[in-house]
Design an enzyme around this catalytic site. Structure first.
Site, short mmCIF file in Angstrom:
data_model
loop_
_atom_site.label_atom_id
_atom_site.label_comp_id
_atom_site.label_asym_id
_atom_site.label_seq_id
_atom_site.Cartn_x
_atom_site.Cartn_y
_atom_site.Cartn_z
N ASP A 1 1.12 -1.51 0.31
CA ASP A 1 0.05 0.34 -0.08
C ASP A 1 0.43 1.40 -0.30
O ASP A 1 1.57 1.09 0.87
CB ASP A 1 -0.13 0.18 1.11
CG ASP A 1 -2.21 1.04 0.92
OD1 ASP A 1 -2.98 0.29 1.82
OD2 ASP A 1 -1.74 2.07 1.03
N ASP B 1 -3.79 2.43 -5.13
CA ASP B 1 -2.43 2.21 -4.54
C ASP B 1 -2.49 1.39 -4.42
O ASP B 1 -1.54 0.87 -2.81
CB ASP B 1 -2.32 3.16 -3.54
CG ASP B 1 -2.74 3.18 -2.50
OD1 ASP B 1 -4.09 2.48 -1.89
OD2 ASP B 1 -2.75 3.78 -1.41
N GLU B 2 -2.81 0.07 -3.98
CA GLU B 2 -2.76 -1.03 -3.15
C GLU B 2 -3.07 -2.40 -3.73
O GLU B 2 -4.06 -2.48 -4.37
CB GLU B 2 -4.06 -0.82 -1.99
CG GLU B 2 -4.14 -2.05 -1.11
CD GLU B 2 -5.58 -1.44 -0.14
OE1 GLU B 2 -6.13 -1.00 -0.21
OE2 GLU B 2 -5.45 -2.74 1.15
P1 TTP Z 1 -5.50 4.66 1.13
O1 TTP Z 1 -4.50 3.68 0.95
O2 TTP Z 1 -6.19 4.54 2.46
O3 TTP Z 1 -4.60 6.15 2.23
P2 TTP Z 1 -3.23 6.78 2.22
O4 TTP Z 1 -2.69 6.18 0.68
O5 TTP Z 1 -3.88 8.25 1.37
O6 TTP Z 1 -2.55 7.13 3.26
P3 TTP Z 1 -1.74 5.43 4.29
O7 TTP Z 1 -0.70 5.97 4.06
O8 TTP Z 1 -2.35 5.71 5.35
O9 TTP Z 1 -2.35 4.92 2.84
O10 TTP Z 1 -6.51 5.33 0.24
C1 TTP Z 1 -5.15 5.60 -0.85
C2 TTP Z 1 -5.88 6.53 -1.77
O11 TTP Z 1 -7.36 6.47 -2.02
C3 TTP Z 1 -5.46 8.11 -1.16
O12 TTP Z 1 -4.63 8.47 -0.65
C4 TTP Z 1 -6.93 9.17 -1.87
C5 TTP Z 1 -7.66 7.94 -1.74
N1 TTP Z 1 -8.81 8.03 -0.91
C6 TTP Z 1 -10.10 8.90 -1.08
O13 TTP Z 1 -10.39 9.54 -2.39
N2 TTP Z 1 -11.63 8.91 -0.16
C7 TTP Z 1 -10.78 7.98 0.45
O14 TTP Z 1 -11.54 7.89 1.41
C8 TTP Z 1 -9.22 7.27 1.38
C9 TTP Z 1 -9.30 6.35 2.25
C10 TTP Z 1 -8.40 7.20 0.27
MG MG Z 2 -2.12 4.23 0.86
#
Ligand code: TTP
Ligand code: MG
Length: 439
Positions: free
Chosen positions: A11, A105-106
């Site tokens: 991720d 992103d995952e």
């Molecule tokens: P995530 O992987 O949940 O969050 P992140 O990558 O920003 O942070 P982390 O380091 O905790 O992984 O989500 C990936 C992307 O998806 C995030 O950058 C933006 C988008 N997203 C949204 O648009 N709305 C949301 O509610 C979430 C959780 C994520």
């Molecule tokens: Mg992320």
């Protein structure tokens, strides 16, 4: 269950915000918030520098402004995020053909199917993880990922969470239960805020509490099927396979008309009917959609699609219908419509969503939209100068919109490959200033 830790989960860290910091050198190391910038906008994500101030995903943007007024508030640049996502998924597919993207992103990767033999000893896995993190950084020009490796999807994902940001963790086979027991029950896939609240009411707070709860008591609160799933996961029993083509799956329904339709009322009725069919098919498959798309073919045979990504995946006809209708309002259909369709994509299964959160109103869900984006052969109508957008000036080169208003636009002239650059202000209708696609 696997005997070796061969399920890898990756991720990216603060994904949207990290892409912004990469492309905007003056924002590196600073609080950055990406999301809807309007009155009712919500935060998509915040850089770790902004999270220190309590800014979180899905928080109203006005609340984020209150907590962290010094942050840069930027609109999303989905082109740049899609490119980065593709680069990461390509790196993963070079490692193993069994890659299941969960979002941009995952992803999960099955290391048992790796293209080259994997040494599953701890030192062997550490080497693999470090190389993978380096490859992701190189392929994306500097993004960092966190990685978890374990014996199942569930535990691998927990391992990634523990490692965030820019870290890794390996949960050795046999150590899953000691890891899980003290954790909050919300760590279990399928247990979102609503389910968590129900469980709290019967005194279940941790995974250990689930383990010691009688099946019947649990079943009374969340139903038999879910109770069994919950208990299995509380004991780390998870044999879900990595399914590589989940990303491309979508469900859609479309109608072609004998004569062009003009009446909004008729078009709305058709969208609602299509939405019901899409929802029924989602429900039959046990899937939830993150993205709702409409497809419209106009009288001149031009075809356009509009889509909206929701914060919470849905399988509800009213939610899909109301999103579809609001997407259609942005389309000029006065000349008549030949074909109309509704599609659902970004599909996830029950275990990745809150099982019982389905009692939110359609309106709320539609408000949760992250972003409307044209998805195919049509161009976005350029309107205004949203902060964060890529621009080019005929004399000053490339940069991004730093702010705008009162007929003026301020641009910071810098890119991924330059040092932090200067700002200059122009008239909003300066013919030398152009919006450009993410480089
Ligand atoms: P995530 O992987 O949940 O969050 P992140 O990558 O920003 O942070 P982390 O380091 O905790 O992984 O989500 C990936 C992307 O998806 C995030 O950058 C933006 C988008 N997203 C949204 O648009 N709305 C949301 O509610 C979430 C959780 C994520
Ligand atoms: Mg992320």
């Amino acid at each position: 269950m696997r005997r070796e830790a061969s399920l890898l989960h990756l991720d990216l860290d603060a994904f949207f915000a990290s892409v912004e910091q990469r492309d905007k050198p003056s924002l590196r190391g600073k609080p950055v918030i990406v999301g809807g910038l309007g009155q009712r906008g919500v935060v998509a994500t915040a850089s770790y520098e902004a999270r220190v101030f309590g800014v979180r995903s899905a928080m109203p943007t006005h609340e984020a402004r209150r907590r962290c007024p010094q942050a840069a508030f930027l609109t999303g640049r989905f082109g740049a995020y899609h490119t980065a996502s593709r680069q990461v998924m390509d790196v993963l597919r070079r490692l193993s053909p069994l890659v299941e993207p969960l979002s941009l992103d995952e992803a999960f990767v099955d290391l048992r199917a790796a293209n080259q033999g994997v040494d599953f000893s701890r030192p062997g896995l550490i080497l693999l993880i470090k190389e993978l993190k380096d490859e992701v950084r190189t392929a994306t020009h500097g993004l960092t990922a966190s990685i978890g490796v374990a014996t199942s999807k569930f535990i691998a994902k927990v391992a990634t969470e523990l490692a965030k940001p820019d870290g890794w963790s390996i949960i050795e086979p046999g150590h899953e239960l000691e890891l899980l027991r003290p954790m909050q029950v919300g760590v279990i896939p399928g247990v979102g805020p609503v389910t968590q609240e129900k469980l709290h009411r019967i005194g279940i707070h941790t995974v250990a509490d689930v383990q010691s709860c009688a099946f019947d008591e649990l079943a009374q609160v969340i139903g038999k099927t879910h109770a069994q799933a919950l208990i299995d996961l509380a004991y780390a029993r998870d044999d879900r396979p990595v399914e590589p083509d989940r990303e491309t799956k979508s469900i859609s329904v479309e109608d072609t008309f004998d004569s062009d339709l003009v009446s909004r009322q008729e078009l709305t009725a058709i969208l609602l009917r299509d939405a019901r069919q899409v929802a029924a098919r989602l429900q039959a498959a046990g899937l939830f959609a993150h993205t709702v798309t409409i497809k419209v073919r106009l009288h001149d045979f031009s075809t356009l699609t509009r889509s909206r990504t929701l914060l919470n995946a849905t399988d509800r006809p009213d939610v899909i219908g109301s999103v579809a209708i609001s997407l259609l309002t942005a389309v000029d259909a006065t000349g008549g419509v030949r074909l109309l369709g509704v599609g659902a994509s970004g599909l996830t299964d029950v275990l990745q969503e809150d099982l019982f959160a389905a009692d939110r109103s359609a309106e709320n869900q539609a408000e949760d939209a992250v972003e409307d984006h044209p998805t195919s052969d049509d161009q976005p109508a350029p309107q205004g100068w949203p902060t964060g957008l890529d621009v080019e000036h005929d004399h000053h080169g490339r940069g991004w919109v730093w702010g705008s208003g009162l007929g003026r636009v301020t641009v910071r002239f810098e890119t991924r490959d330059t040092p932090p650059g200067p700002v200059r202000t122009f008239a909003a209708d300066d013919p030398a200033l152009h919006r450009i696609d993410p480089p």
